[in-house]
Scaffold this motif. Structure first.
Motif, PDB file in Angstrom:
ATOM      1  N   ASP A  69      74.719  50.625   6.178  1.00  0.00           N
ATOM      2  CA  ASP A  69      76.009  51.272   6.408  1.00  0.00           C
ATOM      3  C   ASP A  69      75.936  52.790   6.262  1.00  0.00           C
ATOM      4  O   ASP A  69      76.904  53.500   6.551  1.00  0.00           O
ATOM      5  CB  ASP A  69      77.076  50.713   5.468  1.00  0.00           C
TER       6      ASP A  69
ATOM      7  N   TYR B  85      76.736  54.643  13.030  1.00  0.00           N
ATOM      8  CA  TYR B  85      76.870  53.309  13.633  1.00  0.00           C
ATOM      9  C   TYR B  85      76.560  53.313  15.122  1.00  0.00           C
ATOM     10  O   TYR B  85      76.975  54.205  15.866  1.00  0.00           O
ATOM     11  CB  TYR B  85      78.288  52.765  13.432  1.00  0.00           C
TER      12      TYR B  85
ATOM     13  N   PHE C 175      80.605  43.146   9.234  1.00  0.00           N
ATOM     14  CA  PHE C 175      80.065  44.452   9.613  1.00  0.00           C
ATOM     15  C   PHE C 175      80.481  44.808  11.036  1.00  0.00           C
ATOM     16  O   PHE C 175      80.931  45.934  11.314  1.00  0.00           O
ATOM     17  CB  PHE C 175      78.538  44.418   9.509  1.00  0.00           C
TER      18      PHE C 175
END
Length: 272
Positions: A182, A186, A220
């Motif tokens: 994370d 992204y 996610f």
């Protein structure tokens, strides 16, 4: 071409302004962020934009490929063969001397060994050759911060170790692939290691652990307003429920997978 570039090109071809294309769907500023690949639209917004701009959603590729050369013809051929799952042809193409001579950078070298390893594994379970090339891809990691491509290489390598029933090595690779994921900027490809982690545990018959990875992957993916790999996640969840004789969970997961497949036309792995 990225998702944002595809939407932008379609809008400009139709001579629409951003305000016109976004009307009643989202703000002009949000559409601008989407077109510049700074924001990934959720499923409802993506479908709305595609309908307005007459884009066949099945033709969208949310996850970007990795270049193996500065030569666009080589990259396009590689991407076409990979996306069409023509792995025998991809293996042959990548082994050509003329292709290998076009590789220039460390990043391109890493991508080359990644695709070669994937092609060899998928073309006929050439496990030793695939394992060697995926390990080379892992070793080519260009920075101390593990990149998306390194994580894909690690989780793909874990699948091979699981296939060979070497769980300790497989799980060590998975831990490395998911660690601090994370913290990366992204992109859609980061959804894949969660699925591969689950598939690794599925091959090891560790069904509870596989389910846990899939739940993490679904969370996610949806937390980033993405749908990429969700259909595959639910299909594997259904397969796990079938193995555990959980009929209601099987039907629930299969229903969700079929809905997502119908909506987004994502190719779903059926080879378990």
């Amino acid at each position: 071409m990225s998702l944002g570039e595809t939407l932008k090109q379609a809008r400009k071809t139709q001579h629409r302004s951003q305000q016109q294309a976004a009307a009643d769907l989202c703000s002009q500023s949000m559409l601008s962020a989407i077109e510049n690949d700074r924001y990934t639209p959720n499923a409802r917004l993506l479908v709305g934009l595609c309908n307005r701009l007459n884009i066949n959603i099945s033709n969208l590729s949310l996850a970007s490929d990795f270049d193996i050369s500065f030569n666009p013809d080589i990259n396009q051929t590689m991407q076409r063969l990979c996306n069409a799952h023509q792995y025998h042809e991809l293996d042959h193409f990548l082994q050509q001397v003329t292709v290998r001579q076009q590789i220039r950078t460390n990043e391109q070298t890493q991508a080359y060994y990644y695709y070669l390893g994937i092609a060899q594994y998928q073309a006929g379970h050439q496990l030793d050759a695939a394992k060697q090339n995926l390990q080379l891809a892992v070793n080519c990691s260009p920075t101390r911060m593990t990149t998306t491509l390194t994580r894909l290489s690690q989780s793909s390598l874990a699948v091979i170790y699981a296939h060979q029933q070497i769980p300790r090595k497989a799980r060590h690779l998975l831990d490395e692939a998911i660690q601090d994921i994370d913290q990366l900027s992204y992109d859609e490809n980061l959804n894949i290691p969660f699925y591969l982690a689950a598939f690794t545990e599925y091959q090891l018959k560790a069904y509870d652990s596989a389910t846990s990875w899939l739940v993490q992957g679904i969370n996610f993916t949806t937390s980033h307003q993405s749908h990429y790999m969700l259909a595959n996640d639910y299909r594997l969840l259904a397969e796990i429920a079938l193995k555990q004789d959980q009929a209601s969970r099987y039907l629930d997961a299969l229903t969700k997978q079929r809905f997502l497949t119908e909506l987004f036309h994502e190719a779903v792995n059926e080879n378990f």
